[in-house]
Design a protein around this motif. Structure first.
Motif, mmCIF file in Angstrom:
data_model
loop_
_atom_site.group_PDB
_atom_site.id
_atom_site.type_symbol
_atom_site.label_atom_id
_atom_site.label_comp_id
_atom_site.label_asym_id
_atom_site.label_seq_id
_atom_site.Cartn_x
_atom_site.Cartn_y
_atom_site.Cartn_z
ATOM 1 N N LEU A 109 0.884 -1.158 0.000
ATOM 2 C CA LEU A 109 0.000 0.000 0.000
ATOM 3 C C LEU A 109 0.925 1.211 0.000
ATOM 4 N N VAL A 110 0.814 2.059 -1.027
ATOM 5 C CA VAL A 110 1.758 3.177 -1.208
ATOM 6 C C VAL A 110 1.009 4.501 -1.185
ATOM 7 N N CYS A 111 1.504 5.460 -0.395
ATOM 8 C CA CYS A 111 0.923 6.799 -0.385
ATOM 9 C C CYS A 111 1.394 7.526 -1.637
ATOM 10 N N SER A 112 0.452 8.003 -2.429
ATOM 11 C CA SER A 112 0.766 8.702 -3.682
ATOM 12 C C SER A 112 1.428 10.048 -3.443
ATOM 13 N N PRO B 228 -2.911 8.536 6.189
ATOM 14 C CA PRO B 228 -3.629 9.436 7.073
ATOM 15 C C PRO B 228 -2.973 10.818 7.214
ATOM 16 N N SER B 229 -1.647 10.873 7.200
ATOM 17 C CA SER B 229 -0.955 12.158 7.349
ATOM 18 C C SER B 229 -1.158 13.063 6.140
ATOM 19 N N CYS B 230 -1.298 12.471 4.954
ATOM 20 C CA CYS B 230 -1.433 13.265 3.718
ATOM 21 C C CYS B 230 -2.894 13.516 3.328
ATOM 22 N N ALA B 231 -3.799 12.733 3.880
ATOM 23 C CA ALA B 231 -5.213 12.839 3.467
ATOM 24 C C ALA B 231 -5.822 14.165 3.908
#
Length: 136
Positions: free
Chosen positions: A90-93, A133-136
């Motif tokens: 699972l990768v944060c874009s 969660p930090s970037c959302a």
């Protein structure tokens, strides 16, 4: 936990102080460090370790199949010690954070026969992308 140092000892990998530090830095759940991050953390424990030594150790670990090289689009390669525990990523874009995930079901069986185009499929690699969660 990935159990990387134990696996390497079991394989008889020559455990120099530099290699031991690299293995210890990589060991852990959800570890997906770049070579530079491995070097920085290793240098905190063993200041004389060179970048070349880290790159060589990482290359050997990948060749041995003890570490997986993960290449997220447009980002530096990362090294995953959980090579013997089947999982997806699972990768944060936005920030590039990578987490191991373990989807249920048989991903290989989910590919319809007509979509295999005659291939004998032996492996499935899925990457889930989104915002952490930090970037959302």
């Amino acid at each position: 936990m990935s159990d990387l140092p134990e696996r390497l000892r079991g394989r008889g990998w020559r455990m120099t102080s530099q290699r031991r530090v690299v293995a210890e830095v990589l060991d852990g759940e959800h570890m997906h460090l770049t070579a530079d991050e491995v070097h920085a953390r290793a240098a905190q424990r063993l200041p004389e370790i060179s970048r070349a030594t880290v790159y060589n150790a990482l290359g050997e670990l990948v060749s041995l199949g003890e570490v997986i090289e993960v290449s997220p689009e447009g980002r530096a390669k990362r090294y995953d010690p959980n090579a013997h525990h089947p999982h997806q990523h699972l990768v944060c874009s936005n920030c590039g954070t990578i987490r191991d995930v373990h989807p249920t079901g048989d991903l290989l069986a989910d590919l319809p026969t007509e979509e295999r185009f005659g291939f004998t499929v032996s492996e499935v690699e899925v990457t889930y992308r989104g915002l952490c969660p930090s970037c959302a």
